[in-house]
Design a protein around this motif. Structure first.
Motif, PDB file in Angstrom:
ATOM      1  N   ASP A 130       0.738  -1.294   0.195  1.00  0.00           N
ATOM      2  CA  ASP A 130       0.015  -0.010   0.059  1.00  0.00           C
ATOM      3  C   ASP A 130       0.854   1.237  -0.013  1.00  0.00           C
ATOM      4  O   ASP A 130       0.368   2.366   0.019  1.00  0.00           O
ATOM      5  CB  ASP A 130      -1.016  -0.066   1.148  1.00  0.00           C
ATOM      6  N   ASN A 131       2.079   1.240  -0.151  1.00  0.00           N
ATOM      7  CA  ASN A 131       3.066   2.364  -0.135  1.00  0.00           C
ATOM      8  C   ASN A 131       4.077   2.503  -1.453  1.00  0.00           C
ATOM      9  O   ASN A 131       4.778   3.128  -1.400  1.00  0.00           O
ATOM     10  CB  ASN A 131       3.952   2.513   1.317  1.00  0.00           C
ATOM     11  N   VAL A 132       3.382   1.939  -2.243  1.00  0.00           N
ATOM     12  CA  VAL A 132       3.986   2.040  -3.866  1.00  0.00           C
ATOM     13  C   VAL A 132       3.063   2.386  -4.657  1.00  0.00           C
ATOM     14  O   VAL A 132       2.083   1.991  -4.896  1.00  0.00           O
ATOM     15  CB  VAL A 132       4.509   0.645  -3.976  1.00  0.00           C
ATOM     16  N   GLU A 133       3.334   3.572  -5.461  1.00  0.00           N
ATOM     17  CA  GLU A 133       2.516   4.018  -6.734  1.00  0.00           C
ATOM     18  C   GLU A 133       3.418   3.885  -7.842  1.00  0.00           C
ATOM     19  O   GLU A 133       4.305   4.358  -8.007  1.00  0.00           O
ATOM     20  CB  GLU A 133       1.834   5.460  -6.298  1.00  0.00           C
ATOM     21  N   VAL A 134       2.713   3.346  -8.928  1.00  0.00           N
ATOM     22  CA  VAL A 134       3.274   3.227 -10.167  1.00  0.00           C
ATOM     23  C   VAL A 134       2.893   4.717 -10.872  1.00  0.00           C
ATOM     24  O   VAL A 134       1.825   5.123 -11.038  1.00  0.00           O
ATOM     25  CB  VAL A 134       2.820   2.252 -11.151  1.00  0.00           C
ATOM     26  N   VAL A 135       3.946   5.427 -11.570  1.00  0.00           N
ATOM     27  CA  VAL A 135       3.856   6.321 -12.422  1.00  0.00           C
ATOM     28  C   VAL A 135       4.528   6.086 -13.833  1.00  0.00           C
ATOM     29  O   VAL A 135       5.616   6.034 -13.787  1.00  0.00           O
ATOM     30  CB  VAL A 135       4.560   7.605 -11.491  1.00  0.00           C
ATOM     31  N   LYS A 136       3.918   6.737 -14.742  1.00  0.00           N
ATOM     32  CA  LYS A 136       4.173   6.640 -15.922  1.00  0.00           C
ATOM     33  C   LYS A 136       5.020   7.883 -16.476  1.00  0.00           C
ATOM     34  O   LYS A 136       4.102   9.026 -16.310  1.00  0.00           O
ATOM     35  CB  LYS A 136       3.113   6.335 -17.032  1.00  0.00           C
ATOM     36  N   GLY A 137       6.212   7.894 -16.526  1.00  0.00           N
ATOM     37  CA  GLY A 137       6.864   9.028 -16.806  1.00  0.00           C
ATOM     38  C   GLY A 137       6.856   9.271 -18.682  1.00  0.00           C
ATOM     39  O   GLY A 137       6.425   8.648 -19.195  1.00  0.00           O
ATOM     40  N   SER A 138       7.675  10.324 -18.864  1.00  0.00           N
ATOM     41  CA  SER A 138       7.750  10.493 -20.322  1.00  0.00           C
ATOM     42  C   SER A 138       9.099  10.707 -20.746  1.00  0.00           C
ATOM     43  O   SER A 138      10.373  10.671 -19.636  1.00  0.00           O
ATOM     44  CB  SER A 138       7.025  11.726 -20.596  1.00  0.00           C
ATOM     45  N   GLU A 139       9.891  10.767 -21.700  1.00  0.00           N
ATOM     46  CA  GLU A 139      10.908  10.806 -22.147  1.00  0.00           C
ATOM     47  C   GLU A 139      11.811  12.420 -21.543  1.00  0.00           C
ATOM     48  O   GLU A 139      12.884  12.417 -21.696  1.00  0.00           O
ATOM     49  CB  GLU A 139      11.198  11.112 -23.668  1.00  0.00           C
ATOM     50  N   LYS A 140      10.850  13.408 -21.239  1.00  0.00           N
ATOM     51  CA  LYS A 140      11.312  14.763 -20.647  1.00  0.00           C
ATOM     52  C   LYS A 140      10.869  14.868 -19.459  1.00  0.00           C
ATOM     53  O   LYS A 140      11.211  15.993 -18.665  1.00  0.00           O
ATOM     54  CB  LYS A 140      10.842  15.748 -21.631  1.00  0.00           C
ATOM     55  N   SER A 141      10.004  14.045 -18.521  1.00  0.00           N
ATOM     56  CA  SER A 141       9.725  14.237 -17.367  1.00  0.00           C
ATOM     57  C   SER A 141       9.241  12.998 -16.732  1.00  0.00           C
ATOM     58  O   SER A 141       8.956  11.916 -17.079  1.00  0.00           O
ATOM     59  CB  SER A 141       8.443  14.971 -17.261  1.00  0.00           C
ATOM     60  N   VAL A 142       9.457  13.162 -15.289  1.00  0.00           N
ATOM     61  CA  VAL A 142       9.437  12.214 -14.428  1.00  0.00           C
ATOM     62  C   VAL A 142       7.864  12.205 -13.948  1.00  0.00           C
ATOM     63  O   VAL A 142       7.267  11.255 -13.224  1.00  0.00           O
ATOM     64  CB  VAL A 142      10.487  11.980 -13.011  1.00  0.00           C
ATOM     65  N   ASN A 143       7.071  13.308 -14.009  1.00  0.00           N
ATOM     66  CA  ASN A 143       5.674  13.410 -13.863  1.00  0.00           C
ATOM     67  C   ASN A 143       5.353  13.242 -12.374  1.00  0.00           C
ATOM     68  O   ASN A 143       4.494  12.504 -11.844  1.00  0.00           O
ATOM     69  CB  ASN A 143       4.940  12.218 -14.646  1.00  0.00           C
ATOM     70  N   LEU A 144       6.284  13.843 -11.675  1.00  0.00           N
ATOM     71  CA  LEU A 144       5.748  13.854 -10.231  1.00  0.00           C
ATOM     72  C   LEU A 144       5.629  15.356  -9.632  1.00  0.00           C
ATOM     73  O   LEU A 144       6.320  16.263 -10.228  1.00  0.00           O
ATOM     74  CB  LEU A 144       7.144  13.365  -9.321  1.00  0.00           C
ATOM     75  N   ALA A 145       4.986  15.282  -8.646  1.00  0.00           N
ATOM     76  CA  ALA A 145       4.393  16.910  -8.179  1.00  0.00           C
ATOM     77  C   ALA A 145       5.837  17.579  -7.732  1.00  0.00           C
ATOM     78  O   ALA A 145       6.965  16.959  -7.358  1.00  0.00           O
ATOM     79  CB  ALA A 145       3.604  16.597  -6.986  1.00  0.00           C
ATOM     80  N   VAL A 146       5.827  18.667  -7.781  1.00  0.00           N
ATOM     81  CA  VAL A 146       6.793  19.440  -6.998  1.00  0.00           C
ATOM     82  C   VAL A 146       7.162  19.281  -5.705  1.00  0.00           C
ATOM     83  O   VAL A 146       6.225  19.407  -4.853  1.00  0.00           O
ATOM     84  CB  VAL A 146       6.645  21.126  -7.469  1.00  0.00           C
ATOM     85  N   ASN A 147       8.447  19.561  -5.012  1.00  0.00           N
ATOM     86  CA  ASN A 147       8.539  19.211  -3.801  1.00  0.00           C
ATOM     87  C   ASN A 147       8.023  18.108  -3.260  1.00  0.00           C
ATOM     88  O   ASN A 147       7.426  18.041  -2.075  1.00  0.00           O
ATOM     89  CB  ASN A 147       8.398  20.614  -3.046  1.00  0.00           C
ATOM     90  N   SER A 148       8.269  16.984  -3.854  1.00  0.00           N
ATOM     91  CA  SER A 148       7.459  15.767  -3.433  1.00  0.00           C
ATOM     92  C   SER A 148       8.076  14.547  -3.011  1.00  0.00           C
ATOM     93  O   SER A 148       7.757  13.833  -2.435  1.00  0.00           O
ATOM     94  CB  SER A 148       6.317  15.147  -4.700  1.00  0.00           C
ATOM     95  N   VAL A 149       9.515  14.468  -3.226  1.00  0.00           N
ATOM     96  CA  VAL A 149      10.353  13.510  -2.866  1.00  0.00           C
ATOM     97  C   VAL A 149      11.580  13.685  -2.063  1.00  0.00           C
ATOM     98  O   VAL A 149      11.970  14.876  -2.177  1.00  0.00           O
ATOM     99  CB  VAL A 149      10.767  12.807  -4.002  1.00  0.00           C
TER     100      VAL A 149
END
Length: 235
Positions: A130-149
């Motif tokens: 329950d603490n893993v989320e799959v995220v589809k990135g792109s060739e130019k972005s990791v597609n994560l929110a600002v200041n999130s990690v």
């Protein structure tokens, strides 16, 4: 020299320039390693991405012995409340080792290949994680929110980024102020490392590219058999 010959030479010259430069001269194009893409960034040829067909190699039983992945995770000093992003997570080899360490935090498993994402989704469901989320990135972005990690892990993947400048900028935005990037790359300085040259990276080259993006090398932990464990922070 007649007009036709002159025009022909001008056309060939223009084609050559177009072939060896790109918009803003960030990337150049020329022949290089047979295993490379022919696209260059800051003097380094970008390697081809390893496709999902190589998934078995990522999960090979001997990987722990060859790369000492347990020691790599110790190097990261993951705290229970950390938010960690594994960029280019593949089939989730490191993701599902990180998840228990960040039991009160979260893990983003980022990849661009649907087949890799599907395998990780299956492992999340079957393992009831329950603490893993799959995220589809792109060739130019990791597609994560600002200041999130808090921590970003990239294992033998950065050298394959088609747009490294844009990807580093995207990672920098997602990284918190005191966050750390763990760049794991096969050592180009060591000819004994049994990996194709275009899939290796030197510390000098990594520092050059990350410095241009506003990072500095905090340390290079040299306790892995084949790889650099370079720790970058915001400059």
């Amino acid at each position: 020299m007649n007009k036709i010959t002159t025009l022909l030479l001008l056309c060939l010259s223009s084609m050559a320039i177009a072939q060896n430069t790109s918009h803003g001269d960030t990337y150049t194009y020329k022949k290089g390693d047979p295993n490379g893409t022919g696209k260059w960034y800051m003097g380094r040829e970008i390697a081809y991405v390893m496709g999902y067909e190589g998934m078995d190699w990522l999960d090979r039983p001997e990987r722990e012995k060859e790369e000492n992945t347990s020691k790599l995770l110790k190097n990261m000093n993951i705290q229970s409340g950390n938010t960690v992003a594994d960029i280019g997570a593949g089939s989730g080899y490191h993701v599902f080792k990180i998840a228990p360490a960040a039991k009160n935090g979260f893990v983003y498993a980022v990849d661009i290949q649907d087949e890799m994402l599907a395998v990780m989704d299956y492992r999340i469901d079957t393992g009831k994680i329950d603490n893993v989320e799959v995220v589809k990135g792109s060739e130019k972005s990791v597609n994560l929110a600002v200041n999130s990690v808090d921590k970003v892990l990239m294992v033998d993947v950065y050298h394959e980024f088609r747009y490294p400048k844009e990807m580093i900028a995207s990672i920098k935005k997602a990284l918190r102020a005191r966050g750390k990037v763990y760049l794991i790359e096969y050592r180009a300085e060591d000819a004994r490392v049994p990996i194709k040259e275009v899939h290796k990276m030197s510390e000098k080259q990594a520092v050059k590219e990350f410095k241009a993006a506003g990072f500095k090398l905090e340390k290079n932990i040299s306790n892995l058999p084949w790889q650099h464990c370079m720790v970058f922070v915001k400059a």
